[in-house]
Design an enzyme around this catalytic site. Sequence first.
Site, PDB file in Angstrom:
ATOM      1  N   GLY A 197       0.808  -1.103  -0.182  1.00 50.32           N
ATOM      2  CA  GLY A 197       0.006   0.039   0.098  1.00 50.32           C
ATOM      3  C   GLY A 197       0.848   1.289  -0.090  1.00 50.32           C
ATOM      4  N   ASN A 235       1.750   2.892  -2.564  1.00 52.55           N
ATOM      5  CA  ASN A 235       1.008   3.956  -3.492  1.00 52.55           C
ATOM      6  C   ASN A 235      -0.292   4.577  -3.053  1.00 52.55           C
ATOM      7  OD1 ASN A 235       2.282   4.325  -6.360  1.00 52.55           O
ATOM      8  ND2 ASN A 235       2.716   2.109  -5.945  1.00 52.55           N
ATOM      9  N   LEU A 282      -4.589  -7.257  -7.113  1.00 50.41           N
ATOM     10  CA  LEU A 282      -3.981  -8.343  -7.731  1.00 50.41           C
ATOM     11  C   LEU A 282      -5.236  -9.107  -8.367  1.00 50.41           C
ATOM     12  CD1 LEU A 282      -0.968  -9.330  -5.841  1.00 50.41           C
ATOM     13  CD2 LEU A 282      -1.367  -7.851  -7.760  1.00 50.41           C
ATOM     14  N   LEU A 328      -9.156  -9.584 -10.533  1.00 52.04           N
ATOM     15  CA  LEU A 328     -10.124  -8.820 -11.561  1.00 52.04           C
ATOM     16  C   LEU A 328     -11.073  -8.263 -11.160  1.00 52.04           C
ATOM     17  CD1 LEU A 328     -10.333 -10.764 -14.849  1.00 52.04           C
ATOM     18  CD2 LEU A 328      -9.238  -8.694 -14.735  1.00 52.04           C
ATOM     19  N   ASN A 369      -5.700   2.055 -13.227  1.00 52.82           N
ATOM     20  CA  ASN A 369      -4.753   1.123 -12.544  1.00 52.82           C
ATOM     21  C   ASN A 369      -3.293   1.456 -12.898  1.00 52.82           C
ATOM     22  OD1 ASN A 369      -3.939  -1.237 -11.450  1.00 52.82           O
ATOM     23  ND2 ASN A 369      -3.594  -2.077 -13.465  1.00 52.82           N
ATOM     24  N   HIS A 419       0.614   0.036 -13.495  1.00 55.03           N
ATOM     25  CA  HIS A 419       1.269  -1.256 -13.905  1.00 55.03           C
ATOM     26  C   HIS A 419       2.852  -0.929 -13.860  1.00 55.03           C
ATOM     27  CE1 HIS A 419       1.752  -5.419 -14.715  1.00 55.03           C
ATOM     28  NE2 HIS A 419       2.886  -4.938 -15.679  1.00 55.03           N
ATOM     29  N   ASP A 466      -4.718  -5.633 -17.098  1.00 53.92           N
ATOM     30  CA  ASP A 466      -3.519  -4.670 -17.735  1.00 53.92           C
ATOM     31  C   ASP A 466      -3.919  -4.308 -19.318  1.00 53.92           C
ATOM     32  OD1 ASP A 466      -2.099  -4.987 -15.223  1.00 53.92           O
ATOM     33  OD2 ASP A 466      -0.992  -6.771 -16.240  1.00 53.92           O
ATOM     34  N   GLU A 514       6.025   5.936  -9.756  1.00 52.85           N
ATOM     35  CA  GLU A 514       4.691   5.728  -9.387  1.00 52.85           C
ATOM     36  C   GLU A 514       4.301   6.820  -8.360  1.00 52.85           C
ATOM     37  OE1 GLU A 514       3.823   0.950 -10.100  1.00 52.85           O
ATOM     38  OE2 GLU A 514       4.621   1.596  -7.812  1.00 52.85           O
TER      39      GLU A 514
END
Length: 190
Positions: free
Chosen positions: A12, A14, A85, A87, A102, A104, A145, A174
């Site tokens: 966590g 981010n 992680l 969907l 999102n 990546h 992604d 990020e």
Amino acid sequence: MRNIAIFASGTGTNAERIMSYFEAGNTARVRLILCNKSTAGVVERARKHGVECRIFTPAELRETTLVTDWLEEFAIDYVVLAGFLLLLPPAVTDRYGERIVNIHPSLLPKFGGKGMYGDRVHAAVLEAGETRSGITIHHVNGRLDEGAVIFQAETPVLPDDTPETLATRVHELEYAYYPRIIEQEILKMQ
Ligand code: GAR
């Protein structure tokens, strides 16, 4: 003032940057952290910031209205994935459409998809002999992604990089860009 929910599965870092960033402005606030793992670091980070954190199982996400009920309860306008992680089910992607983002840790479409998360991505980048890597911030379309790219930033891959040193530089990108890009996207809604 818009209301953000962050889905996260892990440490966590981010999510924490995003909570702090929006605490300082008046565009939006992070109102809810949604996590599929009660022991994840993000749970404590949410507590520290006084942000409500709710835990669910993968089956509850896929097969019940629990999570969409929470999004409703907190009047969530915008959904952020930060190291999430699983969907998202159609109940969430259909409802929020382009209001889901999102991040990546690679230059998609390279090194994305199933099994590609965290340090595994950086190990694969080094293994492939890439000379550059970076971050991709993108919309979410229900496939891993694969949503339309909003923003990318690059860092060189150095000859003596390990997955950890590369991860550190990618994380810095990020932290520098994700909160700002989220804010830009939210401002476009108004
Ligand atoms: C971040 O590097 C993010 O880009 C990555 O997981 C990390 C989470 O770190 N996401 C993916 O790999 C998604 N496929 P954090 O929990 O410390 O923010």
